[in-house]
Write a protein that holds these residues in place. Sequence first.
Motif, PDB file in Angstrom:
ATOM      1  N   VAL A 266      76.666  73.967 -28.558  1.00  0.00           N
ATOM      2  CA  VAL A 266      77.049  73.702 -29.693  1.00  0.00           C
ATOM      3  C   VAL A 266      76.778  71.930 -29.918  1.00  0.00           C
ATOM      4  N   VAL A 267      77.014  71.286 -29.049  1.00  0.00           N
ATOM      5  CA  VAL A 267      76.900  69.731 -29.236  1.00  0.00           C
ATOM      6  C   VAL A 267      75.437  69.545 -29.458  1.00  0.00           C
ATOM      7  N   ALA A 268      74.534  70.252 -28.936  1.00  0.00           N
ATOM      8  CA  ALA A 268      73.250  70.060 -29.050  1.00  0.00           C
ATOM      9  C   ALA A 268      72.707  70.527 -30.280  1.00  0.00           C
ATOM     10  N   VAL A 269      73.169  71.752 -30.688  1.00  0.00           N
ATOM     11  CA  VAL A 269      72.779  72.286 -32.283  1.00  0.00           C
ATOM     12  C   VAL A 269      73.296  70.888 -33.242  1.00  0.00           C
TER      13      VAL A 269
ATOM     14  N   GLY B 149      68.070  65.724 -37.143  1.00  0.00           N
ATOM     15  CA  GLY B 149      66.746  66.168 -37.260  1.00  0.00           C
ATOM     16  C   GLY B 149      65.708  66.040 -36.129  1.00  0.00           C
ATOM     17  N   SER B 150      64.774  67.183 -36.303  1.00  0.00           N
ATOM     18  CA  SER B 150      63.818  67.179 -34.881  1.00  0.00           C
ATOM     19  C   SER B 150      62.835  66.169 -35.162  1.00  0.00           C
ATOM     20  N   LYS B 151      62.501  65.302 -36.119  1.00  0.00           N
ATOM     21  CA  LYS B 151      61.517  64.294 -36.224  1.00  0.00           C
ATOM     22  C   LYS B 151      62.086  63.082 -35.618  1.00  0.00           C
ATOM     23  N   ARG B 152      63.411  62.812 -35.802  1.00  0.00           N
ATOM     24  CA  ARG B 152      63.976  61.611 -35.385  1.00  0.00           C
ATOM     25  C   ARG B 152      64.666  61.567 -34.102  1.00  0.00           C
ATOM     26  N   LEU B 153      65.023  62.826 -33.411  1.00  0.00           N
ATOM     27  CA  LEU B 153      65.629  62.855 -32.220  1.00  0.00           C
ATOM     28  C   LEU B 153      64.792  62.285 -30.945  1.00  0.00           C
TER      29      LEU B 153
END
Length: 76
Positions: A11-14, A21-25
């Motif tokens: 849940v924390v990861a989601v 966002g997937s680009k800034r992660l």
Amino acid sequence: MGQIGPTHLLVVAVVVLVVFGSKRLPDTARALGKSLRILKSETAALRTDDQPPVPAPPSVPDVPAAREQRQPPVSS
């Protein structure tokens, strides 16, 4: 109640993925790692600053110069 299970971590990861966002992660994780390395090096530097300085070894006079001063003057 105080234990963190695999579902809590998922849940924390989601939530982190949704917030950043997937680009800034990857950039965010890289910046966090760099910040932690800087923090670790600075705390290590503070620990070494608290230690008393090591005294310098005494200087040894130049041996040939000391011999020249001890020789008696030559009389003619």
